[in-house]
Write a protein that holds these residues in place. Structure first.
Motif, PDB file in Angstrom:
ATOM      1  N   LEU A  37       0.784  -1.283  -0.161  1.00  0.00           N
ATOM      2  CA  LEU A  37      -0.022  -0.005   0.084  1.00  0.00           C
ATOM      3  C   LEU A  37       0.947   1.130  -0.063  1.00  0.00           C
ATOM      4  O   LEU A  37       0.601   2.332  -0.854  1.00  0.00           O
ATOM      5  CB  LEU A  37      -0.895  -0.120   1.211  1.00  0.00           C
ATOM      6  N   SER A  40       2.245   1.790  -3.511  1.00  0.00           N
ATOM      7  CA  SER A  40       1.159   2.467  -4.514  1.00  0.00           C
ATOM      8  C   SER A  40       0.600   3.593  -4.004  1.00  0.00           C
ATOM      9  O   SER A  40       0.396   4.524  -4.948  1.00  0.00           O
ATOM     10  CB  SER A  40       0.059   1.251  -4.547  1.00  0.00           C
ATOM     11  N   ILE A  41       0.510   3.946  -2.876  1.00  0.00           N
ATOM     12  CA  ILE A  41       0.072   5.292  -2.371  1.00  0.00           C
ATOM     13  C   ILE A  41       1.384   6.461  -3.054  1.00  0.00           C
ATOM     14  O   ILE A  41       0.929   7.381  -3.656  1.00  0.00           O
ATOM     15  CB  ILE A  41      -0.047   5.619  -1.056  1.00  0.00           C
ATOM     16  N   LYS A  44       1.029   6.632  -6.933  1.00  0.00           N
ATOM     17  CA  LYS A  44      -0.280   7.430  -7.178  1.00  0.00           C
ATOM     18  C   LYS A  44      -0.106   8.976  -7.032  1.00  0.00           C
ATOM     19  O   LYS A  44      -0.739   9.715  -8.113  1.00  0.00           O
ATOM     20  CB  LYS A  44      -1.719   6.961  -6.730  1.00  0.00           C
TER      21      LYS A  44
ATOM     22  N   PRO B 196      -7.887   1.597  -1.843  1.00  0.00           N
ATOM     23  CA  PRO B 196      -7.384   2.401  -0.898  1.00  0.00           C
ATOM     24  C   PRO B 196      -6.226   3.222  -1.306  1.00  0.00           C
ATOM     25  O   PRO B 196      -6.143   4.482  -0.846  1.00  0.00           O
ATOM     26  CB  PRO B 196      -6.988   1.579   0.431  1.00  0.00           C
ATOM     27  N   ALA B 197      -5.439   2.821  -2.489  1.00  0.00           N
ATOM     28  CA  ALA B 197      -4.255   3.649  -2.602  1.00  0.00           C
ATOM     29  C   ALA B 197      -4.865   4.709  -3.843  1.00  0.00           C
ATOM     30  O   ALA B 197      -4.458   5.832  -3.703  1.00  0.00           O
ATOM     31  CB  ALA B 197      -3.429   2.772  -3.423  1.00  0.00           C
ATOM     32  N   GLU B 198      -6.032   4.425  -4.376  1.00  0.00           N
ATOM     33  CA  GLU B 198      -6.403   5.449  -5.248  1.00  0.00           C
ATOM     34  C   GLU B 198      -7.114   6.522  -4.845  1.00  0.00           C
ATOM     35  O   GLU B 198      -7.683   7.595  -5.390  1.00  0.00           O
ATOM     36  CB  GLU B 198      -7.177   4.715  -6.349  1.00  0.00           C
ATOM     37  N   SER B 200      -6.834   8.618  -2.216  1.00  0.00           N
ATOM     38  CA  SER B 200      -6.202   9.779  -1.990  1.00  0.00           C
ATOM     39  C   SER B 200      -6.260  10.558  -3.091  1.00  0.00           C
ATOM     40  O   SER B 200      -5.829  11.926  -2.965  1.00  0.00           O
ATOM     41  CB  SER B 200      -5.061   9.558  -1.187  1.00  0.00           C
ATOM     42  N   THR B 201      -6.394  10.191  -4.387  1.00  0.00           N
ATOM     43  CA  THR B 201      -5.921  11.103  -5.595  1.00  0.00           C
ATOM     44  C   THR B 201      -7.506  11.520  -6.158  1.00  0.00           C
ATOM     45  O   THR B 201      -7.646  12.407  -6.649  1.00  0.00           O
ATOM     46  CB  THR B 201      -5.302  10.229  -6.699  1.00  0.00           C
TER      47      THR B 201
END
Lengths: 120, 213
Positions: A37, A40-41, A44, B196-198, B200-201
């Protein structure tokens, strides 16, 4: 007060790293899930992971490495240079980090000229 | 056309004659046979192609390798609730920091100034380690389940309840209560159906009409 760009993501990465480190003692699978995670955060949001966090993760399975729990640390010589070698006990990947007394291996982040501005 | 062909054959003949005169006597008979030789193109592969075909060693684990290492099956009774309590404490500290609750002195109302900011930061925050309770759900047996969230996928929450059982709850048709120290926040799981990773954008709409679900 000036705001840091991507502050909430940095906070999130920080928290996830702590959780991943805590979890690696209990359940390595979850630890690597949190590690994934983090990566990937950062991808992104186009952020850089701090080298201290990055170096504590296994390169391949992304679980947090702790000596004698999820990994083994050794100091090895090669060509008269010293290396710290981390071996992940889950996926058996090795990672070499140079540490030699005679050479300057300090990270760019730790150097005083890397600091441009301090916010807060 | 005909004149051109004539000149062509004439010049070819001239070349053959020249070769016959210049080549040593033993080779004269072979000259015509040599000229009719076929040259096959493309039988021998170039070196560059070979290098390209070499497979690159992947840096990441493949899905199959992950499965073999047991990353996907977190079994029903493999974790303990007590082990996760420190994680929950860590989470509530983190959440207090992210939401700036001390500065706002409590959660803002939906008509006040800070509401927009609050929902945005709530949406972007992390839910791993949060204490959740299902308030409403399409499936009645999920209602009342309470536990610490350990995994947050696109459509489900995985949480561990007090009796050390890991349950998977779909977000789409449930309403959750979230306990944050002394506060309680209710939210629709439907709005969090993003990886969950996407999350925040992505941008959240400032106001959404809740459906009947």
């Amino acid at each position: 007060m000036k705001k840091v760009q991507g502050n909430d993501s940095f906070q999130r990465i920080n928290y996830l790293h702590q959780v991943s480190k805590y979890m690696s003692m209990k359940n390595p699978a979850l630890s690597s899930y949190y590690g994934n995670l983090i990566v990937s955060i950062a991808k992104k949001n186009v952020l850089k992971i701090h080298p201290d966090i990055k170096r504590q993760m296994c390169k391949k399975c992304r679980c947090t490495l702790i000596h004698n729990v999820t990994g083994k640390m050794k100091i090895r010589n090669k060509n008269k240079l010293k290396f710290v070698v981390w071996t992940c006990s889950i996926c058996k990947t090795e990672r070499k980090l140079p540490i030699d007394k005679n050479k300057d291996h300090t990270l760019w982040v730790d150097k005083p000229e890397a600091v441009v501005e301090i916010i807060n | 056309m005909s004149t051109e062909e004539k000149t062509n054959t004439e010049s070819a003949q001239a070349i053959i004659n020249f070769l016959k005169s210049s080549v040593p006597k033993s080779e004269v008979a072979n000259v015509e046979a040599e000229l009719k030789k076929d040259f096959v193109l493309g039988i021998k592969k170039s070196k560059n192609l070979k290098q390209k075909a070499r497979k690159k060693k992947s840096k990441n684990l493949t899905r199959r390798e992950k499965k073999a290492l047991g990353f996907y099956n977190i079994s029903r009774n493999s974790m303990k609730y007590e082990d996760l309590l420190p994680m929950h404490l860590m989470w509530s500290d983190y959440m207090f920091n992210v939401l700036d609750i001390e500065k706002l002195s409590g959660i803002p109302e939906c008509y006040s100034k800070g509401w927009d900011n609050f929902t945005q930061s709530f949406y972007r925050a992390d839910f791993h380690g949060s204490m959740l309770e299902v308030v409403r759900s399409k499936c009645p047996s999920y209602v009342g389940k309470k536990g610490i969230c350990i995994m947050d996928t696109r459509y489900t929450f995985k949480m561990i309840s007090k009796d050390n059982v890991i349950t998977t709850i779909p977000k789409q048709s449930s309403v959750f209560d979230l306990y944050l120290k002394t506060f309680k926040v209710t939210f629709f799981g439907k709005l969090l159906c993003v990886r969950p990773a996407e999350r925040s954008t992505k941008k959240l709409k400032s106001y959404l009409y809740p459906d009947l679900n």
